[in-house]
Motif scaffolding. Structure first.
Motif, PDB file in Angstrom:
ATOM      1  N   LYS A 240       0.594  -0.951  -0.273  1.00  0.00           N
ATOM      2  CA  LYS A 240       0.364  -0.510  -0.640  1.00  0.00           C
ATOM      3  C   LYS A 240       0.836   1.112  -0.303  1.00  0.00           C
ATOM      4  CE  LYS A 240      -3.681  -2.066   2.674  1.00  0.00           C
ATOM      5  NZ  LYS A 240      -4.787  -1.835   3.517  1.00  0.00           N
ATOM      6  N   ARG A 241       1.926   1.127  -0.082  1.00  0.00           N
ATOM      7  CA  ARG A 241       3.214   2.266  -0.004  1.00  0.00           C
ATOM      8  C   ARG A 241       3.295   3.241  -1.330  1.00  0.00           C
ATOM      9  NH1 ARG A 241       8.868   0.174  -1.468  1.00  0.00           N
ATOM     10  NH2 ARG A 241       8.536   0.606  -3.765  1.00  0.00           N
ATOM     11  N   PRO A 242       2.690   4.402  -1.127  1.00  0.00           N
ATOM     12  CA  PRO A 242       2.691   5.741  -1.894  1.00  0.00           C
ATOM     13  C   PRO A 242       4.361   5.576  -3.364  1.00  0.00           C
ATOM     14  CG  PRO A 242       3.589   6.717   0.110  1.00  0.00           C
ATOM     15  CD  PRO A 242       2.999   4.931   0.260  1.00  0.00           C
ATOM     16  N   SER A 243       3.830   6.088  -4.323  1.00  0.00           N
ATOM     17  CA  SER A 243       5.083   5.670  -5.601  1.00  0.00           C
ATOM     18  C   SER A 243       5.505   7.164  -5.241  1.00  0.00           C
ATOM     19  CB  SER A 243       3.966   6.065  -6.779  1.00  0.00           C
ATOM     20  OG  SER A 243       2.875   7.751  -7.462  1.00  0.00           O
ATOM     21  N   ALA A 244       5.298   8.305  -4.236  1.00  0.00           N
ATOM     22  CA  ALA A 244       5.205   9.535  -4.264  1.00  0.00           C
ATOM     23  C   ALA A 244       5.657  10.401  -2.654  1.00  0.00           C
ATOM     24  CB  ALA A 244       5.570  10.369  -5.142  1.00  0.00           C
ATOM     25  N   VAL A 245       6.109  10.934  -1.999  1.00  0.00           N
ATOM     26  CA  VAL A 245       6.117  11.895  -1.071  1.00  0.00           C
ATOM     27  C   VAL A 245       6.671  13.048  -0.937  1.00  0.00           C
ATOM     28  CG1 VAL A 245       6.958  11.192   1.222  1.00  0.00           C
ATOM     29  CG2 VAL A 245       6.357   9.599  -0.166  1.00  0.00           C
ATOM     30  N   LEU A 271      10.246   5.168  -5.827  1.00  0.00           N
ATOM     31  CA  LEU A 271       9.688   5.853  -5.046  1.00  0.00           C
ATOM     32  C   LEU A 271      10.555   7.769  -5.466  1.00  0.00           C
ATOM     33  CD1 LEU A 271       7.395   6.720  -2.465  1.00  0.00           C
ATOM     34  CD2 LEU A 271       9.694   6.407  -1.573  1.00  0.00           C
ATOM     35  N   SER A 272       9.098   8.777  -5.429  1.00  0.00           N
ATOM     36  CA  SER A 272       9.938  10.030  -5.707  1.00  0.00           C
ATOM     37  C   SER A 272       9.546  10.609  -4.568  1.00  0.00           C
ATOM     38  CB  SER A 272       9.629  10.582  -6.817  1.00  0.00           C
ATOM     39  OG  SER A 272       8.953  10.128  -8.793  1.00  0.00           O
ATOM     40  N   ILE A 273      10.178  11.482  -4.410  1.00  0.00           N
ATOM     41  CA  ILE A 273      10.545  12.384  -3.013  1.00  0.00           C
ATOM     42  C   ILE A 273      10.625  14.112  -3.992  1.00  0.00           C
ATOM     43  CG2 ILE A 273      11.990  13.219  -1.469  1.00  0.00           C
ATOM     44  CD1 ILE A 273      12.335  10.289  -1.050  1.00  0.00           C
ATOM     45  N   VAL A 274       9.751  14.649  -3.029  1.00  0.00           N
ATOM     46  CA  VAL A 274       9.829  16.111  -3.486  1.00  0.00           C
ATOM     47  C   VAL A 274      10.440  17.420  -2.073  1.00  0.00           C
ATOM     48  CG1 VAL A 274       9.139  18.045  -4.276  1.00  0.00           C
ATOM     49  CG2 VAL A 274       8.746  16.351  -5.534  1.00  0.00           C
ATOM     50  N   GLY A 275      11.513  17.550  -1.683  1.00  0.00           N
ATOM     51  CA  GLY A 275      11.180  18.790  -0.629  1.00  0.00           C
ATOM     52  C   GLY A 275      10.911  19.637  -0.315  1.00  0.00           C
TER      53      GLY A 275
END
Length: 337
Positions: A240-245, A271-275
């Protein structure tokens, strides 16, 4: 030694105009001020501080106070960048800055007491908690003050458009095809944490995307460790993990990247990450971090202008300045496979 009379003679302006320009009075045009400051630099003019204080009834010092929950003060990249910009701008106007604590000679004092003891002309407060009793005392005191990173109708404040920045982050991820997007939030005791969470929810609602409760992870007071632990909780969701955070601060995003690496989760392939912040290290790490940029140079510059204006006019009219943000796309985000 160069005197104010030499500056007046070189520029062709009166001594009064030169003095008012050096003291940043608003009735001197920017063109005139620029010419005078260029002459000051060229001739190496340094006014005698004692004589200047007697003439202007000012100490020509501004106090800097940190009131934030991590207790890191200048070590925090955002705060240090803002203060460096602020310092450069007020120094150009003839001011020194000093850091104020609640301790004078081993004796506990309030920030107001310390400011009075030092005779500062004004105070800039780097603050995450507006309800702090000491901050309230400062704001209510007659000393000109300005608070960074908060919104208030009780003092002059400068802050980034945190809400809009979060929407930019969500829009970017949606454009890449992501639909399951989680958020590592900053503490809701902070204005930035609240606004970035509000912006995230609004961005998701705009795109008609659900946000399960498990997709909101608490990163605490914007620390590396908080981001690391929050990302561990997100990764524990398994299938159930998201594809982006979207992470509410770059320090937390760095911790989140470490958690991904330890778990064997590739960023951005898995997994994509935005800060949020665009601290200096964000562009140097691997993968380089996609993030929302706060314009720390402009925050510092505007803070100097607002506070010095208050000092010169002794005005109790409060200025509220919101600084625009922008999205910086780097390597930590990728289109969905």
């Amino acid at each position: 030694m160069t005197t104010i009379y030499d500056i007046a003679k070189k520029t062709g302006f009166s001594i009064t105009t030169v003095s008012r320009a050096l003291n940043n009075y608003t009735d001197v045009s920017e063109k005139t001020k620029k010419k005078i400051l260029e002459a000051v630099d060229e001739m190496g003019y340094y006014p005698n501080s004692i004589a200047r204080s007697l003439t202007t009834k000012k100490s020509w010092t501004i106090g800097v106070i940190f009131v934030e929950d991590l207790g890191v003060g200048m070590k925090h990249p955002f705060f240090s960048a803002v203060i460096e910009s602020f310092k450069q701008n007020v120094e150009a106007l003839g001011y020194d800055i000093i850091f104020l604590s609640q301790n004078i000679g081993g004796e506990e004092k309030s920030y107001v007491d310390h400011a009075i003891h030092r005779g500062v002309d004004g105070i800039i407060v780097m603050c995450s908690d507006f309800d702090d009793v000491e901050v309230q005392k400062l704001i209510e005191s007659p000393i000109p003050s300005l608070v960074v990173d908060l919104h208030s109708d009780k003092s002059s404040v400068i802050y980034s458009d945190n809400y809009r920045g979060s929407i930019l982050a969500v829009d970017h991820l949606v454009e890449l095809g992501h639909r399951n997007i989680a958020h590592i939030k900053g503490s809701e005791q902070t204005y930035a944490g609240l606004e970035r969470l509000r912006g995230f929810r609004s961005g998701m609602e705009k795109h008609q995307l659900d946000v399960p409760s498990s997709y909101i992870a608490d990163g605490g007071f914007f620390s590396y460790e908080g981001g690391y632990e929050a990302m561990q909780n997100i990764l524990a969701l398994g299938e159930k993990r998201p594809s982006a955070v979207f992470v509410s601060g770059d320090n937390m995003a760095l911790g989140a990247l470490k958690a991904c690496k330890e778990a064997g989760v590739s960023v951005p392939d898995d997994l994509s990450i935005v800060g949020f912040d665009d601290i200096e290290i964000s562009k140097h790490i691997t993968p380089a971090l996609t993030t929302v940029r706060q314009d720390t140079d402009l925050i510092g510059k505007k803070a100097s202008e607002v506070l010095v204006h208050q000092i010169n006019t002794r005005s109790r009219d409060y200025a509220v300045v919101m600084i625009p943000v922008s999205l910086v796309v780097r390597e930590s985000t990728k289109a969905v496979k």
